[in-house]
Write a protein that holds these residues in place. Structure first.
Motif, PDB file in Angstrom:
ATOM      1  N   LEU A 189      23.354 -12.888 -28.265  1.00 19.19           N
ATOM      2  CA  LEU A 189      24.117 -11.662 -28.544  1.00 19.19           C
ATOM      3  C   LEU A 189      24.655 -11.722 -29.973  1.00 19.19           C
ATOM      4  CD1 LEU A 189      26.115 -11.567 -25.177  1.00 19.19           C
ATOM      5  CD2 LEU A 189      24.017 -10.327 -25.742  1.00 19.19           C
ATOM      6  N   GLU A 190      24.297 -10.757 -30.784  1.00 21.02           N
ATOM      7  CA  GLU A 190      24.725 -10.716 -32.182  1.00 21.02           C
ATOM      8  C   GLU A 190      25.358  -9.356 -32.450  1.00 21.02           C
ATOM      9  OE1 GLU A 190      24.992 -12.564 -35.117  1.00 21.02           O
ATOM     10  OE2 GLU A 190      25.808 -10.624 -35.784  1.00 21.02           O
ATOM     11  N   LYS A 191      26.548  -9.383 -33.058  1.00 23.17           N
ATOM     12  CA  LYS A 191      27.236  -8.096 -33.244  1.00 23.17           C
ATOM     13  C   LYS A 191      26.667  -7.258 -34.382  1.00 23.17           C
ATOM     14  CE  LYS A 191      31.259  -9.804 -35.812  1.00 23.17           C
ATOM     15  NZ  LYS A 191      32.723  -9.920 -35.751  1.00 23.17           N
ATOM     16  N   GLY A 222      36.029 -14.745 -37.061  1.00 19.33           N
ATOM     17  CA  GLY A 222      36.946 -15.554 -36.248  1.00 19.33           C
ATOM     18  C   GLY A 222      37.038 -15.129 -34.796  1.00 19.33           C
ATOM     19  N   ASP A 223      36.105 -14.287 -34.333  1.00 20.22           N
ATOM     20  CA  ASP A 223      36.157 -13.829 -32.924  1.00 20.22           C
ATOM     21  C   ASP A 223      36.079 -15.009 -31.959  1.00 20.22           C
ATOM     22  OD1 ASP A 223      35.769 -11.535 -34.356  1.00 20.22           O
ATOM     23  OD2 ASP A 223      34.078 -10.800 -33.193  1.00 20.22           O
ATOM     24  N   GLY A 224      35.185 -15.931 -32.268  1.00 14.69           N
ATOM     25  CA  GLY A 224      34.991 -17.084 -31.379  1.00 14.69           C
ATOM     26  C   GLY A 224      36.240 -17.932 -31.291  1.00 14.69           C
ATOM     27  N   GLY A 230      28.075 -25.127 -34.826  1.00 24.34           N
ATOM     28  CA  GLY A 230      28.156 -24.535 -36.163  1.00 24.34           C
ATOM     29  C   GLY A 230      29.559 -24.559 -36.737  1.00 24.34           C
ATOM     30  N   GLU A 231      29.779 -23.614 -37.625  1.00 24.09           N
ATOM     31  CA  GLU A 231      31.008 -23.612 -38.422  1.00 24.09           C
ATOM     32  C   GLU A 231      32.258 -23.317 -37.610  1.00 24.09           C
ATOM     33  OE1 GLU A 231      30.150 -21.773 -42.324  1.00 24.09           O
ATOM     34  OE2 GLU A 231      32.321 -21.412 -42.412  1.00 24.09           O
ATOM     35  N   ILE A 232      32.106 -22.866 -36.397  1.00 27.93           N
ATOM     36  CA  ILE A 232      33.284 -22.626 -35.542  1.00 27.93           C
ATOM     37  C   ILE A 232      34.011 -23.943 -35.247  1.00 27.93           C
ATOM     38  CG2 ILE A 232      32.001 -22.796 -33.344  1.00 27.93           C
ATOM     39  CD1 ILE A 232      33.814 -20.610 -32.218  1.00 27.93           C
ATOM     40  N   ASN A 243      25.993 -28.324 -44.834  1.00 19.66           N
ATOM     41  CA  ASN A 243      26.631 -27.417 -43.868  1.00 19.66           C
ATOM     42  C   ASN A 243      25.603 -26.735 -42.974  1.00 19.66           C
ATOM     43  OD1 ASN A 243      29.626 -27.465 -44.250  1.00 19.66           O
ATOM     44  ND2 ASN A 243      28.990 -27.135 -46.374  1.00 19.66           N
ATOM     45  N   LEU A 244      24.482 -26.336 -43.552  1.00 18.75           N
ATOM     46  CA  LEU A 244      23.453 -25.724 -42.704  1.00 18.75           C
ATOM     47  C   LEU A 244      22.871 -26.759 -41.741  1.00 18.75           C
ATOM     48  CD1 LEU A 244      21.587 -23.198 -45.032  1.00 18.75           C
ATOM     49  CD2 LEU A 244      22.810 -22.703 -42.920  1.00 18.75           C
ATOM     50  N   GLN A 245      22.699 -27.988 -42.214  1.00 18.01           N
ATOM     51  CA  GLN A 245      22.177 -29.016 -41.302  1.00 18.01           C
ATOM     52  C   GLN A 245      23.151 -29.232 -40.141  1.00 18.01           C
ATOM     53  OE1 GLN A 245      19.068 -30.622 -41.321  1.00 18.01           O
ATOM     54  NE2 GLN A 245      19.765 -31.245 -39.284  1.00 18.01           N
TER      55      GLN A 245
HETATM   56  C1  LIG Z   1      27.500 -17.379 -50.104  1.00 18.25           C
HETATM   57  C2  LIG Z   1      27.209 -18.560 -49.221  1.00 18.25           C
HETATM   58  C3  LIG Z   1      26.211 -19.447 -49.573  1.00 18.25           C
HETATM   59  C4  LIG Z   1      25.955 -20.567 -48.783  1.00 18.25           C
HETATM   60  N1  LIG Z   1      24.935 -21.404 -49.138  1.00 18.25           N
HETATM   61  C5  LIG Z   1      24.682 -22.492 -48.366  1.00 18.25           C
HETATM   62  C6  LIG Z   1      23.575 -23.339 -48.670  1.00 18.25           C
HETATM   63  O1  LIG Z   1      22.766 -23.055 -49.581  1.00 18.25           O
HETATM   64  N2  LIG Z   1      23.412 -24.470 -47.911  1.00 18.25           N
HETATM   65  C7  LIG Z   1      24.254 -24.779 -46.865  1.00 18.25           C
HETATM   66  O2  LIG Z   1      24.073 -25.821 -46.238  1.00 18.25           O
HETATM   67  N3  LIG Z   1      25.258 -23.943 -46.518  1.00 18.25           N
HETATM   68  C8  LIG Z   1      25.472 -22.816 -47.227  1.00 18.25           C
HETATM   69  N4  LIG Z   1      26.483 -21.954 -46.846  1.00 18.25           N
HETATM   70  C9  LIG Z   1      27.223 -22.226 -45.591  1.00 18.25           C
HETATM   71  C10 LIG Z   1      26.393 -21.787 -44.359  1.00 18.25           C
HETATM   72  O3  LIG Z   1      25.862 -20.507 -44.594  1.00 18.25           O
HETATM   73  C11 LIG Z   1      27.247 -21.751 -43.093  1.00 18.25           C
HETATM   74  O4  LIG Z   1      27.874 -22.998 -42.926  1.00 18.25           O
HETATM   75  C12 LIG Z   1      26.379 -21.419 -41.877  1.00 18.25           C
HETATM   76  O5  LIG Z   1      25.843 -20.115 -42.001  1.00 18.25           O
HETATM   77  C13 LIG Z   1      27.162 -21.508 -40.576  1.00 18.25           C
HETATM   78  O6  LIG Z   1      26.301 -21.144 -39.538  1.00 18.25           O
HETATM   79  P1  LIG Z   1      26.872 -20.583 -38.158  1.00 18.25           P
HETATM   80  O7  LIG Z   1      25.670 -20.221 -37.348  1.00 18.25           O
HETATM   81  O8  LIG Z   1      27.847 -21.529 -37.609  1.00 18.25           O
HETATM   82  O9  LIG Z   1      27.702 -19.273 -38.538  1.00 18.25           O
HETATM   83  P2  LIG Z   1      27.268 -17.900 -39.249  1.00 18.25           P
HETATM   84  O10 LIG Z   1      26.112 -18.100 -40.120  1.00 18.25           O
HETATM   85  O11 LIG Z   1      28.512 -17.367 -39.834  1.00 18.25           O
HETATM   86  O12 LIG Z   1      26.821 -16.980 -38.026  1.00 18.25           O
HETATM   87  C14 LIG Z   1      27.732 -16.530 -37.056  1.00 18.25           C
HETATM   88  C15 LIG Z   1      27.177 -15.267 -36.419  1.00 18.25           C
HETATM   89  O13 LIG Z   1      27.989 -14.899 -35.298  1.00 18.25           O
HETATM   90  C16 LIG Z   1      28.097 -13.500 -35.257  1.00 18.25           C
HETATM   91  N5  LIG Z   1      29.299 -13.128 -34.492  1.00 18.25           N
HETATM   92  C17 LIG Z   1      30.587 -13.361 -34.826  1.00 18.25           C
HETATM   93  N6  LIG Z   1      31.409 -12.880 -33.888  1.00 18.25           N
HETATM   94  C18 LIG Z   1      30.609 -12.338 -32.929  1.00 18.25           C
HETATM   95  C19 LIG Z   1      30.881 -11.662 -31.706  1.00 18.25           C
HETATM   96  N7  LIG Z   1      32.140 -11.443 -31.279  1.00 18.25           N
HETATM   97  N8  LIG Z   1      29.855 -11.225 -30.961  1.00 18.25           N
HETATM   98  C20 LIG Z   1      28.562 -11.413 -31.377  1.00 18.25           C
HETATM   99  N9  LIG Z   1      28.267 -12.025 -32.536  1.00 18.25           N
HETATM  100  C21 LIG Z   1      29.270 -12.489 -33.305  1.00 18.25           C
HETATM  101  C22 LIG Z   1      28.197 -13.125 -36.728  1.00 18.25           C
HETATM  102  O14 LIG Z   1      27.899 -11.753 -36.921  1.00 18.25           O
HETATM  103  C23 LIG Z   1      27.185 -14.070 -37.355  1.00 18.25           C
HETATM  104  O15 LIG Z   1      25.897 -13.499 -37.405  1.00 18.25           O
HETATM  105  C24 LIG Z   1      26.739 -20.812 -47.613  1.00 18.25           C
HETATM  106  C25 LIG Z   1      27.736 -19.903 -47.247  1.00 18.25           C
HETATM  107  C26 LIG Z   1      27.972 -18.786 -48.045  1.00 18.25           C
HETATM  108  C27 LIG Z   1      29.045 -17.822 -47.635  1.00 18.25           C
END
Ligand SMILES: Cc1cc2nc3c(=O)[nH]c(=O)nc-3n(C[C@H](O)[C@H](O)[C@H](O)COP(=O)(O)OP(=O)(O)OC[C@H]3O[C@@H](n4cnc5c(N)ncnc54)[C@H](O)[C@@H]3O)c2cc1C
Length: 417
Positions: free
Chosen positions: A31-33, A175-177, A382-384, A395-397
């Protein structure tokens, strides 16, 4: 039950977790918003996506800033080789650049996203866009499903919260999560901005906006001790300083803000102060009749735009002939070049941070499975989570590794349960 696993959030962590669980035979919905997946992923690495780092385990330990031990299992179970191998199977070749940074060979973050979408399709994950989860439903200490805004209830045996951090909110990570986890009894650390530009006090900084200094050594201290030291490129901005070296430094500063702090920049980390003096002496001897400011500006010791600042701070008159610069003045110039001092007033706001430091308190999450210790069947990835790392693909890893571990853990729990 509608699904074995409901994944909330279509970022890298959620996509990998959903597909990995699907590959184990689970019936999964993502589910993606937003109206598309991976909005933040598309921005990464200036659109090139530094997708991982090929450093070894020790290198990861050196680049993870908070809660590195918590990530041991996740990083072992799915490391950077697992990731690049998976991407290769999905048709995406990668290339290693300096400091172990890995990018897609096509230099396109969009291609990483396409590969992950293919992985989701291959494993029959149902993707529902424009589906904003409002609440995680739980009863008797176990998750039961989620409530989607305007669309009602989706029931599931397990729920993976992968909603990201709290910065770059326009990408969906609002920050919804964190809020949903709080409602279920979890604690949240922070949030704090990390990998974020720094605001400085000095007025001369503004005039240098856009100037990039290559390979400097930057050190932050509180007047009594050094807090952190990093080497890399620095960028002057209209408010202060940014660039990889500053972003990395910032991650060590924001948990216990003690601003103002001192920032010292060594423009020539490869040379000692006496060696810089020697090079200045040689330079002036080779150009005796030219003005000091022109000689310095044309040299490799300092970029032209910085010369006025260096002269101002060292108190040496820029119009005098190079031959007239005395030993004491050379010494002053060398000291300023080895120790360009700035005052850090604070960081830019959380929304401008590349990552959020802080998040779900890791003491409430099982590091071997990433399942909540409070609510059975609830996973985080992930980042949560309260983990963050320096720049370089780490961070992506972390997002991919924790996504994978949570996905296979949910599958294991189902097969055992
Ligand atoms: C400008 C920028 C450049 C970056 N470059 C790098 C890089 O080159 N290498 C690297 O390692 N890291 C990089 N990062 C960091 C990396 O992008 C993040 O650490 C990573 O995306 C985290 O992944 P995630 O899946 O935890 O969260 P996110 O990528 O933030 O994904 C979370 C998803 O959850 C969805 N969501 C949120 N709330 C809800 C809800 N209530 N219902 C449904 N969906 C919801 C959001 O819409 C989003 O799509 C960068 C970050 C930024 C901002």
């Amino acid at each position: 039950m509608d699904f074995d696993l409901i994944v909330v959030g279509g970022g890298p962590a959620g996509m990998l977790g959903a597909a990995a669980a699907g590959a184990q035979g689970l019936k999964v919905v993502l589910l993606e918003k937003n109206d598309r997946l991976g909005k933040k992923l598309s921005l990464t690495g200036n659109g090139r996506c530094n997708v991982t780092n090929c450093g070894d385990f020790e290198d990861y330990q050196n680049h993870i800033v908070n809660n590195k031990k918590f990530l041991y299992t996740a990083l072992h179970v799915f490391d950077s080789c697992s990731l690049t191998g998976l991407l290769r199977e999905l048709g995406l070749r990668t290339r290693v650049e300096d400091r172990g940074r890995v990018f897609p060979a096509s230099n396109s973050a969009g291609d990483v996203l396409k590969a992950l979408q293919k992985y989701l399709e291959q494993n029959r994950v149902e993707v529902r866009l424009r589906s904003e989860v409002e609440r995680v439903l739980a009863g008797n200490g176990r998750v039961q499903g989620v409530l989607v805004r305007g669309k009602g209830r989706v029931s599931g045996r397990s729920v993976l919260l992968a909603t990201g951090g709290m910065s770059y909110r326009q990408t969906g990570s609002t920050g919804d999560g964190h809020r949903m986890a709080l409602e279920l009894g979890h604690n949240i650390t922070g949030p704090f901005p990390a990998l974020v530009p720094l605001v400085t006090a000095e007025s001369w900084v503004k005039g240098l906006q856009g100037l990039s200094l290559k390979d400097v050594l930057a050190q932050v201290g509180d007047g009594k001790r050094a807090i952190a030291k990093r080497r890399g490129d620095l960028l002057f901005t209209h408010f202060g300083v940014s660039g990889p070296v500053i972003l990395d430094l910032s991650s060590f500063l924001t948990r216990e803000p003690r601003f103002p702090l001192d920032l010292k920049v060594d423009l020539l980390p490869g040379l000692t102060c006496p060696l810089v003096e020697e090079q200045l002496q040689q330079l002036f001897a080779e150009n005796p009749g030219k003005s000091l400011k022109n000689v310095l500006g044309a040299s490799t010791l300092a970029p032209q735009r910085l010369v006025y600042v260096l002269l101002g701070l060292s108190g040496v008159e820029g119009n005098k002939q190079a031959a007239q610069v005395n030993r004491q003045e050379r010494g002053q110039l060398a000291r300023v070049m080895k120790n360009l001092a700035l005052t850090v007033l604070g960081t830019r706001p959380l929304n401008e941070a590349i990552v959020t430091s802080g998040g779900i308190d890791i003491r409430e999450v099982n590091p071997s499975t990433l399942e909540s210790k409070i609510v059975a069947g609830l996973y985080f990835a992930g980042e949560i989570l309260d983990t963050d790392a320096l720049t370089g693909g780490y961070n992506l890893q972390i997002a991919f590794s924790t996504g994978y571990l949570s996905g296979i853990s949910a599958a294991r729990e189902r097969s055992e349960g």
